[in-house]
Design a protein around this motif. Structure first.
Motif, PDB file in Angstrom:
ATOM      1  N   ALA A   1      -1.240  -1.255  -9.977  1.00  0.00           N
ATOM      2  CA  ALA A   1      -2.058  -0.411  -8.933  1.00  0.00           C
ATOM      3  C   ALA A   1      -1.319   0.937  -8.768  1.00  0.00           C
ATOM      4  O   ALA A   1      -1.682   2.079  -8.611  1.00  0.00           O
ATOM      5  N   ALA A   2      -0.031   0.875  -8.833  1.00  0.00           N
ATOM      6  CA  ALA A   2       0.863   2.090  -8.625  1.00  0.00           C
ATOM      7  C   ALA A   2       0.727   3.215 -10.113  1.00  0.00           C
ATOM      8  O   ALA A   2       0.483   4.307  -9.737  1.00  0.00           O
TER       9      ALA A   2
ATOM     10  N   ASP B   1       0.331   2.840   8.783  1.00  0.00           N
ATOM     11  CA  ASP B   1      -0.244   4.049   8.826  1.00  0.00           C
ATOM     12  C   ASP B   1      -1.092   4.488   9.863  1.00  0.00           C
ATOM     13  O   ASP B   1      -1.547   3.528  10.313  1.00  0.00           O
TER      14      ASP B   1
ATOM     15  N   ARG C   1       1.617   8.962   7.385  1.00  0.00           N
ATOM     16  CA  ARG C   1       2.555   7.624   7.107  1.00  0.00           C
ATOM     17  C   ARG C   1       3.382   7.332   8.076  1.00  0.00           C
ATOM     18  O   ARG C   1       3.990   8.355   8.664  1.00  0.00           O
TER      19      ARG C   1
ATOM     20  N   LYS D   1      -4.162   8.963 -11.424  1.00  0.00           N
ATOM     21  CA  LYS D   1      -5.015  10.046 -10.783  1.00  0.00           C
ATOM     22  C   LYS D   1      -4.275  11.489 -10.379  1.00  0.00           C
ATOM     23  O   LYS D   1      -5.059  12.357 -10.088  1.00  0.00           O
TER      24      LYS D   1
ATOM     25  N   ALA E   1       2.577 -11.092  -9.175  1.00  0.00           N
ATOM     26  CA  ALA E   1       2.408 -10.319  -8.096  1.00  0.00           C
ATOM     27  C   ALA E   1       3.132  -8.637  -8.488  1.00  0.00           C
ATOM     28  O   ALA E   1       2.754  -7.753  -8.066  1.00  0.00           O
TER      29      ALA E   1
ATOM     30  N   ALA F   1       0.792  -6.830 -10.428  1.00  0.00           N
ATOM     31  CA  ALA F   1      -0.263  -6.291  -9.833  1.00  0.00           C
ATOM     32  C   ALA F   1       0.142  -4.982  -9.084  1.00  0.00           C
ATOM     33  O   ALA F   1      -0.771  -4.023  -9.156  1.00  0.00           O
ATOM     34  N   VAL F   2       1.193  -5.133  -8.475  1.00  0.00           N
ATOM     35  CA  VAL F   2       1.614  -3.906  -7.691  1.00  0.00           C
ATOM     36  C   VAL F   2       1.911  -2.460  -8.504  1.00  0.00           C
ATOM     37  O   VAL F   2       1.443  -1.615  -8.458  1.00  0.00           O
TER      38      VAL F   2
ATOM     39  N   ASP G   1      -4.069   3.002  -2.001  1.00  0.00           N
ATOM     40  CA  ASP G   1      -5.375   2.322  -2.598  1.00  0.00           C
ATOM     41  C   ASP G   1      -5.246   1.057  -3.299  1.00  0.00           C
ATOM     42  O   ASP G   1      -6.229   0.725  -3.931  1.00  0.00           O
ATOM     43  N   GLY G   2      -4.229   0.462  -3.209  1.00  0.00           N
ATOM     44  CA  GLY G   2      -3.757  -0.813  -4.272  1.00  0.00           C
ATOM     45  C   GLY G   2      -4.490  -2.015  -3.494  1.00  0.00           C
ATOM     46  O   GLY G   2      -3.590  -3.089  -3.546  1.00  0.00           O
ATOM     47  N   TYR G   3      -5.715  -1.977  -3.091  1.00  0.00           N
ATOM     48  CA  TYR G   3      -6.233  -2.870  -2.666  1.00  0.00           C
ATOM     49  C   TYR G   3      -6.215  -4.292  -3.503  1.00  0.00           C
ATOM     50  O   TYR G   3      -6.100  -5.457  -3.055  1.00  0.00           O
ATOM     51  N   ASP G   4      -6.568  -4.218  -4.794  1.00  0.00           N
ATOM     52  CA  ASP G   4      -6.448  -5.096  -5.737  1.00  0.00           C
ATOM     53  C   ASP G   4      -5.096  -5.682  -5.750  1.00  0.00           C
ATOM     54  O   ASP G   4      -5.108  -6.994  -6.059  1.00  0.00           O
ATOM     55  N   ALA G   5      -3.958  -5.032  -5.611  1.00  0.00           N
ATOM     56  CA  ALA G   5      -2.581  -5.371  -5.787  1.00  0.00           C
ATOM     57  C   ALA G   5      -2.457  -6.532  -4.437  1.00  0.00           C
ATOM     58  O   ALA G   5      -1.895  -7.431  -4.482  1.00  0.00           O
TER      59      ALA G   5
ATOM     60  N   LEU H   1       0.924  -1.326  -0.015  1.00  0.00           N
ATOM     61  CA  LEU H   1       0.086  -0.088   0.051  1.00  0.00           C
ATOM     62  C   LEU H   1       0.755   1.222  -0.128  1.00  0.00           C
ATOM     63  O   LEU H   1       0.373   2.346  -0.330  1.00  0.00           O
TER      64      LEU H   1
ATOM     65  N   ARG I   1      -1.810   3.094 -11.821  1.00  0.00           N
ATOM     66  CA  ARG I   1      -3.384   3.465 -11.835  1.00  0.00           C
ATOM     67  C   ARG I   1      -3.440   4.942 -10.897  1.00  0.00           C
ATOM     68  O   ARG I   1      -3.951   5.846 -11.285  1.00  0.00           O
ATOM     69  N   GLU I   2      -2.592   4.481  -9.840  1.00  0.00           N
ATOM     70  CA  GLU I   2      -2.282   5.726  -8.902  1.00  0.00           C
ATOM     71  C   GLU I   2      -1.715   7.101  -9.458  1.00  0.00           C
ATOM     72  O   GLU I   2      -2.230   8.101  -9.434  1.00  0.00           O
TER      73      GLU I   2
END
Lengths: 422, 340
Positions: free
Chosen positions: B28-29, B115, B110, B35, B21, B24-25, A182-186, A177, B31-32
């Motif tokens: 997600a990163a 967190d 953080r 934003k 894996a 996927a990480v 917000d990488g819950y899918d990851a 994270l 995609r962030e």
């Protein structure tokens, strides 16, 4: 990787694994410990982020969700009995365990597509089912692979590895994270990958047949035979004692809540309290398992409850020394280290190998149900009389139950397997 | 299978799974990162001075959820032109509320190993006056009309192995004296005229009447109650059941709230209502969707609230008398407060 398969021939007598005087930990035990470690990393990753995901990811208000929790717990006890029975039929410990671990693994990616509370509830129920199914066969495999006189240590090693995974899981989730906010899918995807590795290690490195060849006159694994176990004096006493003591074991969350109230533990540390218990459990599981092999499992099991009683007592008075949380959490971890694996080691000595899974499941379920009843009663007592009186009552109940357990004292099951003094 | 082959199988699987894996990480990163790019059809946002002072015109302050460099920052728009250009403050909050020049901002901090969350009290120029660490995930925030009291609610997890058993904790702070009531659970409870004790009591969603009295939700024994709280007496009294997240109208005569309506799906059980405190009569509002938010009053006739939207949440307004229909106030916004 441990060379756990160097003995893939059916069930080498565990005693042969010992080298010299000091019995080594069987490769199968190490392999099963590795599977548990990996699986716990996977499941605790999800546990750690699920509340955050529900609230900030899905925007759900999860208050009502807790209501489902009790239902799962009752369900999981039944599943455990079923898992134990299935595993004993034809000695299919590994097959049932693989199914249980596999079911939990496939639940992780399902969390990705579950967008509403009822569906998430169903996925979590399936995950719990997998956990319930695999537990008894796994413990049976540990007990069958370990030399009888070293069973306490074998369970200690397994529980230590299991707890290490539980401690690592949240850390992995946190790191993901941090890289992907917000990488819950990851998190769920990585959790699935980790779980898949666990299943693979189980499939590849745990021997398929851990049960010994069935003696011609041995009991056939059936529901009737499993229930008949309760007719055996030794099993009955052990189950009764576990039940009795379970009835006076207040659930973890109450212990943490009491500690917080008594000590004014700063809010930000509250989530770390369970880690204290887990750390003590991790450090003490192996030494106490070995101690149990030497001085008798029953004594160590009772000693663990004495530690719990001390923890209750420390939470009672007005003493607020800075060391209190550390001492209480250490005693709480000590309680787990002296009881969790040790009870299974003791029970393994009383249950014939053919019915090992069913027997262990029976005792685990009895203990879990008793603890569940205790939690409900404790909550009610807290409501009626306040936390202090409720805790005092629990302490007295524990002392009474412990006395009862001492009187009932099973004739030291481990005596049969060369354990402690009679 | 020989040991060698088993190790080969394991190593191959490890490589494949590690690849999945990692992908996927990284996905997600990435995609962030997207934003943080301004989207073409989004509302215009520019950085600037944001004030909570009551005297600089009627405007809405909220958490800007539009993608871009100002995502999650507090922003203002004129109340007369809510879809117009936004002024972003540079201050990030998950939840926020403000009144009379005092703001309460609930944000993530953080930490080294995990967190954390904190409540930050802001002055009219959004300067930090004080902060308090929070025991869980922020959900509700309110400030009393005078700006003297602040309240917040968080979800507390970790009480159960499954991680699904939630409880809430609600705190009230006197921003002038710094006196913090860490949890309303220590208050005396009077339920249906009798003293009440239970270990399962949860509070959430405070709304202030003045600097001594408030309304809130209390849950115990699988029921929710509307309670009226007396801060100096440290006491709450139940008034009614099945009423969550009350919000008091500016004239102090009505409460807008969400209510669990039987027969609705378990994940979307709420409808909006208004309770007249003089007659204790409920009026259903004309919002057909389930709303999980604590409403705010735009004025004595209109309420505003959030619903899930393409960029997280959009804001809507609705007449408070049961007539009319919902109207979109602005897109990509959350946690509004009316200033001036």
């Amino acid at each position: 990787m441990y060379v756990a398969d160097s003995r893939s021939t059916p069930a080498a007598p565990a005693a042969r694994l010992t080298t010299g005087r000091r019995p080594a930990v069987a490769p199968t035990v190490l392999a099963l410990g590795t599977v548990s470690l990996i699986t716990d990393v996977s499941s605790e990753m999800v546990t750690a982020v699920l509340p955050l995901y529900l609230v900030t990811g899905l925007g759900l208000s999860p208050l009502g969700f807790g209501l489902l929790d009790g239902v799962y717990n009752g369900f999981s006890a039944l599943v455990r009995l079923a898992g134990g029975h299935l595993a004993d039929r034809g000695g299919r410990h590994k097959a049932v365990a693989v199914f249980g671990y596999g079911l939990s693994a496939v639940c992780k990616p399902l969390l990705l597509v579950a967008g509403s509370l009822p569906v998430i509830g169903a996925v979590l129920a399936a995950d719990r089912t997998g956990k319930g199914l695999r537990t008894a066969p796994r413990d049976a495999m540990i007990s069958l692979a370990a030399a009888p006189e070293a069973r306490g240590r074998a369970f200690g090693v397994h529980r230590a590895m299991d707890t290490a995974g539980a401690l690592l899981g949240p850390l992995v989730a946190f790191l993901i994270l941090r890289r992907a906010v917000d990488g819950y899918d990851a998190v769920f995807t990585v959790s699935f990958c980790v779980a898949a590795v666990g299943v693979l290690v189980l499939v590849l490195f745990v021997p398929g047949r851990t049960a010994p060849e069935r003696a011609p006159d041995a009991p056939r694994a059936s529901l009737k035979a499993a229930l008949a176990l309760l007719g055996e004096r030794e099993v009955r006493r052990l189950a009764l004692c576990a039940l009795l003591l379970g009835l006076a074991t207040v659930s973890d969350s109450f212990v943490y809540l009491l500690l917080q109230r008594r000590m004014d533990v700063p809010d930000r540390w509250f989530a770390l309290l369970p880690l204290g218990t887990a750390a003590a459990f991790l450090l003490l599981a192996v030494p106490l398992g070995r101690l149990a092999d030497r001085v008798g499992r029953w004594r160590v099991f009772l000693g663990g409850h004495a530690a719990l009683l001390c923890a209750y007592a420390l939470l009672l008075p007005g003493w607020r020394g800075a060391a209190l949380p550390y001492v209480v959490l250490a005693l709480h971890g000590l309680f787990y280290a002296a009881t969790d694996g040790v009870l299974m080691a003791a029970a393994a000595g009383a249950v014939p190998a053919e019915l090992r899974s069913s027997g262990l499941a029976l005792i685990q379920t009895g203990q879990a149900s008793a603890r569940f009843v205790c939690s409900i009663a404790f909550g009610a007592a807290w409501t009626a009389w306040g936390d202090r009186t409720a805790l005092a009552t629990a302490a007295v109940a524990l002392a009474v139950c412990a006395t009862g357990a001492v009187l009932l004292r099973p004739a030291e099951a481990s005596e049969l397997d060369g354990g402690g003094p009679a | 299978m020989t040991l060698r082959n088993k190790l080969i199988v394991l190593a191959t699987a490890l490589v494949v799974l590690a690849g999945v894996a990692t992908a996927a990480v990284l996905h997600a990163a990435g995609r962030e990162d997207r934003k943080n790019q301004v989207q073409a059809d989004g509302p215009p946002v520019r950085g600037g001075e944001v004030s909570l002072a009551p005297d600089s015109g009627r405007r809405i302050v909220f958490r800007n959820m539009a993608w871009g460099p100002h995502r999650d920052e507090l922003a203002t728009v004129p109340a007369a032109d809510p879809s117009g250009p936004r002024t972003a403050s540079g201050v990030k909050c998950l939840r926020f509320y403000a009144a009379a020049g005092t703001g309460v901002c609930l944000r993530a901090e953080r930490g080294a190993v995990q967190d954390g969350y904190r409540a930050v009290i802001l002055d009219a120029r959004l300067k930090e006056r004080a902060h308090y660490s929070l025991p869980g995930i922020p959900t509700r925030a309110r400030v009393s009309p005078s700006g003297q009291l602040a309240a917040w609610t968080v979800f507390v997890g970790g009480d159960s192995y499954a991680g699904t058993n939630f409880s809430t904790r609600t705190a009230i702070l006197d921003t002038r004296t710094g006196k913090l009531t860490k949890t309303l659970e220590d208050f005396t409870i009077e339920r249906d005229g009798h003293p009440y004790h239970a270990s399962d009591v949860n509070f959430w969603g405070v709304t202030f009447a003045d600097d001594e009295h408030f309304y809130a939700t209390m849950a115990t024994g699988k029921k929710t109650y509307l309670v009226r709280g007396d801060l100096p007496a440290r006491k709450v009294t139940t008034l009614r059941t099945n009423l969550e997240c009350p919000s008091l109208s500016p004239d102090g005569t009505r409460l807008a709230f969400k209510k669990r309506v039987p027969g609705l799906p378990a994940d979307a059980p709420w409808r909006l209502y208004v309770l007249d405190l003089a007659t204790m009569r409920e009026t259903a509002l004309a919002e057909p969707r389930s709303v999980d938010d604590q409403l705010v009053w735009q004025d004595d006739r209109t309420v505003a609230y959030s619903l899930p939207g393409d960029y997280g949440a959009d804001l809507y307004t609705l007449p408070a008398d049961g007539t009319g229909s919902p109207r979109k106030l602005l897109t990509a916004g959350l946690a509004p407060a009316y200033l001036g």
